[in-house]
Design an enzyme around this catalytic site. Structure first.
Site, PDB file in Angstrom:
ATOM      1  N   GLU A   1      -9.612  -1.760  -3.835  1.00  0.00           N
ATOM      2  CA  GLU A   1      -9.185  -2.127  -4.410  1.00  0.00           C
ATOM      3  C   GLU A   1      -9.310  -2.552  -6.076  1.00  0.00           C
ATOM      4  OE1 GLU A   1      -5.975  -1.538  -3.808  1.00  0.00           O
ATOM      5  OE2 GLU A   1      -5.266  -1.726  -1.875  1.00  0.00           O
TER       6      GLU A   1
ATOM      7  N   HIS B   1      -9.954   0.403  -8.107  1.00  0.00           N
ATOM      8  CA  HIS B   1      -8.288   1.086  -8.849  1.00  0.00           C
ATOM      9  C   HIS B   1      -8.070  -0.533  -9.776  1.00  0.00           C
ATOM     10  CE1 HIS B   1      -7.777   2.361  -3.980  1.00  0.00           C
ATOM     11  NE2 HIS B   1      -8.768   3.349  -4.686  1.00  0.00           N
TER      12      HIS B   1
ATOM     13  N   GLU C   1      -2.812  -4.483  -7.742  1.00  0.00           N
ATOM     14  CA  GLU C   1      -4.099  -3.942  -6.975  1.00  0.00           C
ATOM     15  C   GLU C   1      -4.597  -4.868  -6.795  1.00  0.00           C
ATOM     16  OE1 GLU C   1      -5.125  -0.984  -5.829  1.00  0.00           O
ATOM     17  OE2 GLU C   1      -4.070   0.635  -6.991  1.00  0.00           O
TER      18      GLU C   1
ATOM     19  N   HIS D   1      -4.903   2.752   3.940  1.00  0.00           N
ATOM     20  CA  HIS D   1      -4.911   1.411   3.740  1.00  0.00           C
ATOM     21  C   HIS D   1      -3.671   0.995   4.236  1.00  0.00           C
ATOM     22  CE1 HIS D   1      -7.725   0.918  -0.061  1.00  0.00           C
ATOM     23  NE2 HIS D   1      -7.825   1.501   0.816  1.00  0.00           N
TER      24      HIS D   1
ATOM     25  N   TYR E   1      -3.376  -0.913   8.584  1.00  0.00           N
ATOM     26  CA  TYR E   1      -2.555  -2.022   9.155  1.00  0.00           C
ATOM     27  C   TYR E   1      -1.970  -0.883  10.856  1.00  0.00           C
ATOM     28  CZ  TYR E   1      -3.262  -3.791   4.918  1.00  0.00           C
ATOM     29  OH  TYR E   1      -4.093  -4.558   3.723  1.00  0.00           O
TER      30      TYR E   1
ATOM     31  N   ASP F   1       0.984  -1.261  -0.232  1.00  0.00           N
ATOM     32  CA  ASP F   1      -0.141   0.356  -0.288  1.00  0.00           C
ATOM     33  C   ASP F   1       0.828   1.220  -0.160  1.00  0.00           C
ATOM     34  OD1 ASP F   1      -2.926  -0.517  -0.559  1.00  0.00           O
ATOM     35  OD2 ASP F   1      -3.220  -1.813   1.689  1.00  0.00           O
TER      36      ASP F   1
ATOM     37  N   GLU G   1      -4.891   4.621  -0.513  1.00  0.00           N
ATOM     38  CA  GLU G   1      -3.792   3.418  -0.746  1.00  0.00           C
ATOM     39  C   GLU G   1      -2.782   4.078   0.687  1.00  0.00           C
ATOM     40  OE1 GLU G   1      -3.651   1.100  -1.752  1.00  0.00           O
ATOM     41  OE2 GLU G   1      -3.949   0.673  -3.854  1.00  0.00           O
TER      42      GLU G   1
END
Lengths: 324, 161
Positions: free
Chosen positions: A197, A200, A163, A106, A110, A72, A103
């Site tokens: 994703e 994308h 992606e 994203h 995490y 990402d 992104e």
């Protein structure tokens, strides 16, 4: 990075009242409507579930997520940005800036998962692992090299494969946990990433196909050969990476089916035929159901006698969705 | 019965296509400019009518019972799942009366809204949602839909006797 990403030398004011490609507007709206932030997901509800995983399972999960973080990060800071100079319309440029930002959201998600579930030392160890894992670094390098190359169509191929294919060795695990009623809030967050994703990959693949139409037959063949070669190179590396991660928990073979299934979808996003036969894309139904509750075989009227079919009542439809 | 011929609505085909506002095909579909569903239809090789891309255009009129193939683009909570062009087509009562089944196209990445347009249409028109496939469909999807449709129309004819 040794090379700079090329920038546009000329920019005109973007006029959203004149849109040459309606797909730009449609995808922009879809991305905006799909916008989300990790803070909206109650990740702390997973703390108890996390503590029930074995230390080995916890370590695996963290390694998977640092791997996804790396992808990402690449896509947010290099990948989507590198597509901007090749854009055909200013609206396409705007869509890439949206993709790039998302992104980064994203990648940050995490870290939200980590800070909720793990200690600082565990987090540092997992990031160190991601820096040292040969196969993870190799996949990052292959993609980065293509982003810095000078072929716009090849950049789009690399981007679509990232992606629509490279994420899935990682996405498998939260879907697996979720199918066992573990880390379900984390899985909810990952599903939002998976949804993004898909848009994308669809959009970059669409722009790739529009670009390809303008090329000669010879050049089209070259790009097609290149695509299958790159996919194969990435696939071989992905298999190694999968073994690195999943051999310890005995899930590698199951993960590989998921890889094949998604490789086919990546190719389709680029307008190419699926490469893997159905004999190796038979994803574990529990994983598929974790991804989408409508994806199981019970929904196939053709394969049964048809007698089991019941007209669904469970669908909530908005009146405005469809008024006669 | 499916007849493998060039489909109308394919801009690259020449000559014999019927008037755009009327179709005798037993398969009708919508596909956006990205063309995934159109590719599926091409691979299927069954005569099919294409619902016009722009809502401003006059919609198609079905002349005989048909199965509708419709893609779903991922949305939040499924709002606006059915493409506007398809709504315009189904808002004509004559078209609604002739629909016998629906096939959904989509992407499982969209989770609960995977092929939702097919579910919405199946519920509203009280017809079965026959099959789901992703993007432009795999070779397996193509052969299952081809054979499935053949069997479906045979059964429809038998039940009418």
């Amino acid at each position: 990075m040794t090379e700079k990403v090329a920038l546009l030398s000329h920019v005109e004011a973007i006029n959203w009242n004149r849109i040459p490609d309606e797909k730009d507007n449609e995808v922009w709206n879809r991305l905006v409507n799909n916008f989300w932030l990790p803070e909206k997901i109650p990740l702390s509800n997973d703390v108890q579930s996390w503590n029930q995983l074995t230390p080995e399972e916890q370590e695996l999960t963290m390694r998977v997520f640092t791997g996804l973080t790396l992808l990402d990060t690449i896509q947010g800071t290099v990948g989507a940005v590198s597509l901007i100079p090749d854009a055909v319309t200013p609206h396409e440029e705007a869509v890439y800036t949206n993709i790039a930002f998302m992104e980064s959201v994203h990648a940050k998600s995490y870290s939200s998962i980590f800070s909720t579930l793990c200690s600082t030392k565990e987090i540092d160890d997992a990031f160190r692992w991601s820096q040292e894992n040969e196969n993870l670094q190799r996949k990052a390098q292959i993609i980065l090299d293509y982003y810095q190359g000078d072929d716009p169509l090849k950049r789009k191929v690399a981007s679509t494969l990232l992606e629509s294919f490279l994420f899935y060795s990682g996405f498998y695990l939260p879907m697996y946990w979720s199918s066992r009623a573990k880390l379900t809030n984390t899985a909810d967050l990952i599903r939002l990433i998976i949804r993004d994703e898909a848009v994308h990959g669809y959009y970059i693949g669409y722009k790739f196909q529009r670009g390809l139409e303008k090329e000669t037959e010879e050049r089209r063949q070259e790009i097609k050969d290149y695509t299958y070669e790159l996919l194969y190179e990435l696939y071989e590396n992905e298999v190694q990476y999968t073994h690195d991660l999943y051999d310890g928990v005995g899930l590698s073979e199951d993960v590989k089916k998921f890889l094949h299934y998604n490789a086919n979808k990546a190719l389709m996003n680029l307008g190419y035929e699926a490469m893997f036969p159905s004999s190796v894309t038979d994803v574990n139904p529990a994983i598929l159901a974790s991804l989408s509750p409508n994806a199981d075989e019970n929904h196939d009227f053709f394969s049964g006698s048809g007698s089991s079919y019941v007209i669904g009542k469970a669908v909530n439809t908005e009146d405005e969705d469809w008024d006669f | 019965m499916p007849i493998p011929v060039m489909m109308e609505g394919d801009s690259t085909s020449t000559g014999v296509a019927a008037q755009p506002d009327s179709t005798c095909a037993s398969l009708i579909y919508f596909s956006s400019v990205s063309g995934n569903t159109h590719r599926f239809i091409e691979k299927l090789g069954i005569e099919a009518g294409r619902i016009p891309l722009r809502t401003k255009e006059e919609t198609l009129q079905a002349q005989r019972p048909y199965v509708l193939i419709v893609p779903t683009y991922g949305g939040v909570s499924g709002k606006g799942a059915v493409p506007k062009q398809v709504i315009k087509f189904l808002n004509r009562e004559e078209n609604r009366n002739l629909i016998r089944g629906v096939i959904g196209a989509g992407n499982t990445n969209f989770g609960e809204t995977y092929c939702l347009a097919g579910d919405v249409i199946a519920t509203k028109c009280q017809v079965p949602h026959l099959y789901r496939f992703e993007l432009m469909g795999t070779p397996d999807d193509v052969s299952r839909v081809y054979e499935g449709l053949e069997e479906f129309w045979t059964r429809q004819l038998q039940s009418r006797k």
